[in-house]
Design an enzyme around this catalytic site. Structure first.
Site, PDB file in Angstrom:
ATOM      1  N   CYS A  10     -20.175 -22.774  22.211  1.00 20.54           N
ATOM      2  CA  CYS A  10     -19.810 -22.409  23.590  1.00 20.54           C
ATOM      3  C   CYS A  10     -21.058 -22.563  24.450  1.00 20.54           C
ATOM      4  O   CYS A  10     -22.005 -23.255  24.059  1.00 20.54           O
ATOM      5  CB  CYS A  10     -19.216 -21.003  23.646  1.00 20.54           C
ATOM      6  SG  CYS A  10     -20.322 -19.679  23.129  1.00 20.54           S
ATOM      7  N   ASN A  13     -23.402 -18.825  23.360  1.00 17.05           N
ATOM      8  CA  ASN A  13     -23.399 -18.394  21.953  1.00 17.05           C
ATOM      9  C   ASN A  13     -23.496 -16.872  21.829  1.00 17.05           C
ATOM     10  O   ASN A  13     -24.072 -16.350  20.884  1.00 17.05           O
ATOM     11  CB  ASN A  13     -24.510 -19.079  21.140  1.00 17.05           C
ATOM     12  CG  ASN A  13     -24.401 -18.903  19.622  1.00 17.05           C
ATOM     13  OD1 ASN A  13     -25.400 -18.891  18.916  1.00 17.05           O
ATOM     14  ND2 ASN A  13     -23.200 -18.759  19.110  1.00 17.05           N
ATOM     15  N   CYS A  15     -20.511 -14.943  23.350  1.00 15.87           N
ATOM     16  CA  CYS A  15     -19.136 -14.433  23.512  1.00 15.87           C
ATOM     17  C   CYS A  15     -18.137 -15.229  22.659  1.00 15.87           C
ATOM     18  O   CYS A  15     -17.686 -14.760  21.611  1.00 15.87           O
ATOM     19  CB  CYS A  15     -18.696 -14.477  24.979  1.00 15.87           C
ATOM     20  SG  CYS A  15     -19.697 -13.460  26.099  1.00 15.87           S
ATOM     21  N   ARG A  16     -17.781 -16.423  23.121  1.00 14.77           N
ATOM     22  CA  ARG A  16     -16.674 -17.150  22.491  1.00 14.77           C
ATOM     23  C   ARG A  16     -16.996 -17.701  21.111  1.00 14.77           C
ATOM     24  O   ARG A  16     -16.204 -17.530  20.174  1.00 14.77           O
ATOM     25  CB  ARG A  16     -16.200 -18.283  23.414  1.00 14.77           C
ATOM     26  CG  ARG A  16     -15.528 -17.782  24.668  1.00 14.77           C
ATOM     27  CD  ARG A  16     -15.381 -18.889  25.679  1.00 14.77           C
ATOM     28  NE  ARG A  16     -16.682 -19.307  26.193  1.00 14.77           N
ATOM     29  CZ  ARG A  16     -16.892 -20.345  26.996  1.00 14.77           C
ATOM     30  NH1 ARG A  16     -15.874 -21.092  27.362  1.00 14.77           N
ATOM     31  NH2 ARG A  16     -18.107 -20.636  27.421  1.00 14.77           N
ATOM     32  N   SER A  17     -18.138 -18.387  20.969  1.00 13.25           N
ATOM     33  CA  SER A  17     -18.383 -19.015  19.664  1.00 13.25           C
ATOM     34  C   SER A  17     -18.697 -18.011  18.551  1.00 13.25           C
ATOM     35  O   SER A  17     -18.238 -18.220  17.418  1.00 13.25           O
ATOM     36  CB  SER A  17     -19.430 -20.137  19.735  1.00 13.25           C
ATOM     37  OG  SER A  17     -20.682 -19.670  20.176  1.00 13.25           O
ATOM     38  N   ASP A 129     -13.979 -18.791  29.694  1.00 16.17           N
ATOM     39  CA  ASP A 129     -15.248 -18.070  29.620  1.00 16.17           C
ATOM     40  C   ASP A 129     -15.035 -16.639  30.131  1.00 16.17           C
ATOM     41  O   ASP A 129     -14.681 -16.444  31.291  1.00 16.17           O
ATOM     42  CB  ASP A 129     -16.253 -18.819  30.499  1.00 16.17           C
ATOM     43  CG  ASP A 129     -17.625 -18.189  30.501  1.00 16.17           C
ATOM     44  OD1 ASP A 129     -17.767 -17.066  29.974  1.00 16.17           O
ATOM     45  OD2 ASP A 129     -18.545 -18.825  31.026  1.00 16.17           O
TER      46      ASP A 129
HETATM   47  P1  4NP Z   1     -20.143 -17.765  26.001  1.00 21.14           P
HETATM   48  O1  4NP Z   1     -20.152 -16.911  27.346  1.00 21.14           O
HETATM   49  O2  4NP Z   1     -20.439 -19.200  26.419  1.00 21.14           O
HETATM   50  O3  4NP Z   1     -18.752 -17.595  25.520  1.00 21.14           O
HETATM   51  O4  4NP Z   1     -21.192 -17.165  25.110  1.00 21.14           O
HETATM   52  C1  4NP Z   1     -21.172 -16.930  28.289  1.00 21.14           C
HETATM   53  C2  4NP Z   1     -22.324 -16.212  28.053  1.00 21.14           C
HETATM   54  C3  4NP Z   1     -23.309 -16.186  29.019  1.00 21.14           C
HETATM   55  C4  4NP Z   1     -23.142 -16.865  30.212  1.00 21.14           C
HETATM   56  C5  4NP Z   1     -21.977 -17.585  30.436  1.00 21.14           C
HETATM   57  C6  4NP Z   1     -20.997 -17.618  29.473  1.00 21.14           C
HETATM   58  N1  4NP Z   1     -24.126 -16.801  31.210  1.00 21.14           N
HETATM   59  O5  4NP Z   1     -23.893 -17.306  32.331  1.00 21.14           O
HETATM   60  O6  4NP Z   1     -25.223 -16.253  30.945  1.00 21.14           O
END
Ligand code: 4NP
Length: 164
Positions: A10, A13, A15-17, A129
């Site tokens: 993602c 790294n 939340c989703r992954s 996201d």
């Molecule tokens: P992820 O979520 O890609 O699912 O881990 C996010 C984590 C952090 C951010 C965006 C999405 N950020 O903007 O910091």
């Protein structure tokens, strides 16, 4: 023997992954395939390197009996060589991976929801996201990821049957 290496990717790294990694670990363990399928996750960005999974993702997963683990890392060129399947959470992640991937490694890049026939039917192939949204977003990620990971495991089991 590890026969298949799967990397979930993602943006951050956190939340989703890591959620997909933990959900898939559970499914693979329940199927008795933990010695054959290796699972990891990474982010396309460097923003959260070294951090634990997001507390909101961790809490939502824990409520379903799933423990998130690991520290965020950024995906590398070597990952595109080392893993057999590189599974992006959304189209932006996939586009970033395809910029890293050379030659046959491009064929390793998939969207997670390509393994969910319902998502394919509707054309809604992104795991949204959840980072800037409310807690409902984290529940939704789990619902979407659980469905797609079941499809992914079926796909891997099909591949194993063909290769045996
Ligand atoms: P992820 O979520 O890609 O699912 O881990 C996010 C984590 C952090 C951010 C965006 C999405 N950020 O903007 O910091």
């Amino acid at each position: 023997m590890v026969a298949m290496r799967v990397l979930f990717v993602c943006l951050g790294n956190i939340c989703r992954s890591p959620t997909a990694e933990a959900v898939m670990r559970r499914l693979v363990r329940d199927a008795g395939l933990e010695d054959e399928i290796a699972i990891d996750s990474a982010g396309t960005s460097s923003w959260h390197i070294g951090k634990a999974p997001d507390a909101r993702s961790t809490a939502a997963a824990r409520a379903r009996g799933i423990e998130l683990a690991g520290a965020a890392r950024q995906v590398t060129n070597a990952d595109l060589e080392d893993f057999d399947l590189v599974i992006a959470m959304d189209r932006q992640n996939a586009a970033e991976l395809l910029m890293l991937a050379r030659g046959e490694a491009r064929d390793k890049v998939w969207l997670l929801r390509q393994f969910d026939p319902e998502a394919v039917a509707t054309g809604d192939l992104d795991v949204p996201d959840p980072y800037y949204g409310g807690d409902g977003g984290f529940e939704h990620v789990l619902d979407v990821v659980e469905r797609a990971c079941r499809g992914l495991l079926e796909h891997i089991e099909d591949l194993r049957r063909v290769r045996q």
